[in-house]
Design a protein around this motif. Structure first.
Motif, PDB file in Angstrom:
ATOM      1  N   THR A 177       2.825   0.633  -6.248  1.00  0.00           N
ATOM      2  CA  THR A 177       2.789   0.235  -7.657  1.00  0.00           C
ATOM      3  C   THR A 177       3.870  -0.800  -7.953  1.00  0.00           C
ATOM      4  O   THR A 177       3.613  -1.812  -8.624  1.00  0.00           O
ATOM      5  CB  THR A 177       2.982   1.467  -8.560  1.00  0.00           C
ATOM      6  OG1 THR A 177       1.946   2.416  -8.300  1.00  0.00           O
ATOM      7  CG2 THR A 177       2.943   1.074 -10.027  1.00  0.00           C
ATOM      8  N   LEU A 178       5.071  -0.595  -7.444  1.00  0.00           N
ATOM      9  CA  LEU A 178       6.156  -1.547  -7.678  1.00  0.00           C
ATOM     10  C   LEU A 178       5.856  -2.893  -7.033  1.00  0.00           C
ATOM     11  O   LEU A 178       6.071  -3.957  -7.637  1.00  0.00           O
ATOM     12  CB  LEU A 178       7.465  -0.976  -7.137  1.00  0.00           C
ATOM     13  CG  LEU A 178       8.018   0.257  -7.868  1.00  0.00           C
ATOM     14  CD1 LEU A 178       9.249   0.796  -7.148  1.00  0.00           C
ATOM     15  CD2 LEU A 178       8.358  -0.084  -9.309  1.00  0.00           C
ATOM     16  N   LEU A 211       3.069  -3.750   2.875  1.00  0.00           N
ATOM     17  CA  LEU A 211       3.181  -2.898   4.059  1.00  0.00           C
ATOM     18  C   LEU A 211       3.837  -1.545   3.767  1.00  0.00           C
ATOM     19  O   LEU A 211       3.710  -0.619   4.569  1.00  0.00           O
ATOM     20  CB  LEU A 211       3.975  -3.630   5.145  1.00  0.00           C
ATOM     21  CG  LEU A 211       3.293  -4.885   5.708  1.00  0.00           C
ATOM     22  CD1 LEU A 211       4.206  -5.563   6.729  1.00  0.00           C
ATOM     23  CD2 LEU A 211       1.958  -4.530   6.353  1.00  0.00           C
ATOM     24  N   ALA A 212       4.574  -1.429   2.676  1.00  0.00           N
ATOM     25  CA  ALA A 212       5.252  -0.169   2.368  1.00  0.00           C
ATOM     26  C   ALA A 212       4.233   0.912   2.033  1.00  0.00           C
ATOM     27  O   ALA A 212       3.131   0.635   1.538  1.00  0.00           O
ATOM     28  CB  ALA A 212       6.216  -0.365   1.207  1.00  0.00           C
ATOM     29  N   HIS A 213       4.590   2.182   2.307  1.00  0.00           N
ATOM     30  CA  HIS A 213       3.698   3.303   2.063  1.00  0.00           C
ATOM     31  C   HIS A 213       4.112   4.041   0.786  1.00  0.00           C
ATOM     32  O   HIS A 213       5.260   3.977   0.360  1.00  0.00           O
ATOM     33  CB  HIS A 213       3.731   4.280   3.258  1.00  0.00           C
ATOM     34  CG  HIS A 213       3.223   3.672   4.530  1.00  0.00           C
ATOM     35  ND1 HIS A 213       1.893   3.452   4.772  1.00  0.00           N
ATOM     36  CD2 HIS A 213       3.899   3.214   5.630  1.00  0.00           C
ATOM     37  CE1 HIS A 213       1.751   2.907   5.977  1.00  0.00           C
ATOM     38  NE2 HIS A 213       2.956   2.736   6.516  1.00  0.00           N
ATOM     39  N   GLY A 214       3.146   4.763   0.206  1.00  0.00           N
ATOM     40  CA  GLY A 214       3.432   5.572  -0.973  1.00  0.00           C
ATOM     41  C   GLY A 214       2.938   4.910  -2.249  1.00  0.00           C
ATOM     42  O   GLY A 214       3.019   3.690  -2.404  1.00  0.00           O
TER      43      GLY A 214
END
Length: 329
Positions: free
Chosen positions: A275-276, A267-270
């Motif tokens: 990648t992480l 759900l995280a953006h960027g």
């Protein structure tokens, strides 16, 4: 999984694979057979095949339907399903895999297996492995002390005195197979049988016992060259086992435990954050693989079963008294 590169799908496929492979070198991991699907086979030579060979890998490739069969030539030798062969290999053997669909390749019929086996004597032999510039030496199958075919052209370009007759033990299969009479004879074209070609007009592989194949000699077709004989048992055993392992890893990553493809799990953006998160999910998949292996192979030996049976009443009874009188003093 040992490497990961995040990029736009279907872009820089070959270069990203090489980036991953180069990351293995500092780890001291062994190099060997490298089996890939057709997305990598179709990459430009300088993007995948050539740097992979420079890293020490042996390519095991599959082809699209329109890529199978005769693919090109160099120095007169024919590139057939990724390997160089005698220019006079019989036509049915040259086109044995031409136009085959994927279903037939996965489960070759007996007739196809026979044609693939019959190709073996006509392949050029590896005389010297690749040097620092990627050049290899290949030998005509009719040349050398152990030729695999008999060729009339070879007799003209490199005449040899007739060998002394030698007795052959017909009960010895090895001696029978080694005799020239047991090897295939190259059939010349009709016009050449009637009027032999001048030596200068023969293909280079027919003029010299060996040729040097440079990385650019096959042009763009060099991406199709591989290090196993296509569809032979050796190729099938290597390719299928590696591809099955790869698809197994893909299945774990796409399975419901991890499901890397579900955006709800990321759900995280960027790009950096994605990648992480992807890296952590791949590491988790590796942990699942290692756990499965330990559960199968590292189980402690079960202790020997103990005897839990109770003695019967007969065994618990006191011994019977001896009815004989005591001895006289």
């Amino acid at each position: 999984m040992l490497g990961l590169v995040i990029d736009t799908p279907h872009k820089r496929v070959g270069q990203n694979a090489i980036t991953t492979l180069r990351g293995f070198a500092p780890l001291g991991l062994p190099v060997g057979a490298l089996a890939v699907d057709r997305a990598y086979t179709d990459q430009a030579t300088e993007h995948f095949a050539r740097p992979a060979r420079e890293l020490g890998y042996h390519l095991i490739l599959d082809y699209k339907q329109d890529q199978r069969g005769l693919q090109g030539s160099a120095h007169g030798a024919l590139l057939i399903d990724g390997n160089l062969a005698c220019p006079l290999m019989p036509t049915p053997l040259i086109h044995a895999a031409k136009g085959l669909d994927d279903k037939t390749v996965r489960t070759p019929p007996e007739q196809l297996n026979e044609l693939i086996t019959a190709r073996e004597p006509y392949w050029l032999k590896l005389k010297q492995s690749a040097d620092a510039q990627g050049r290899i030496r290949l030998q005509c199958p009719a040349a050398g002390p152990s030729p695999s075919v008999t060729c009339p052209r070879r007799g003209r370009t490199r005449p040899t005195p007739p060998a002394s007759p030698a007795a052959v033990d017909l009960t010895n299969a090895r001696q029978r197979a080694a005799h020239l009479a047991a090897k295939p004879t190259i059939q010349l074209p009709d016009n050449e049988r009637k009027r032999p070609l001048p030596l200068a007009e023969l293909p280079r592989i027919c003029q010299k016992p060996t040729i040097t194949l440079r990385p650019d000699d096959l042009g763009i077709k060099d991406k199709l060259r591989q290090d196993r004989r296509y569809l032979t048992p050796t190729w099938q055993d290597t390719y299928k086992s590696i591809r099955a392992n790869t698809e197994g890893v893909n299945g774990r990553i796409k399975g419901h435990h991890i499901d890397l493809g579900d955006p709800k799990n990321r759900l995280a953006h960027g790009r950096v954050t994605q990648t992480l998160l992807t890296t952590l999910m791949v590491c988790l998949a590796n942990q699942h693989i290692l756990l499965s292996r330990r559960q199968v192979h590292d189980r402690p030996e079960e202790p020997a079963p103990q005897d839990t049976t109770t003695p019967d009443e007969h065994d618990l009874a006191p011994p019977k008294a001896d009815s004989r009188p005591p001895p006289r003093e």
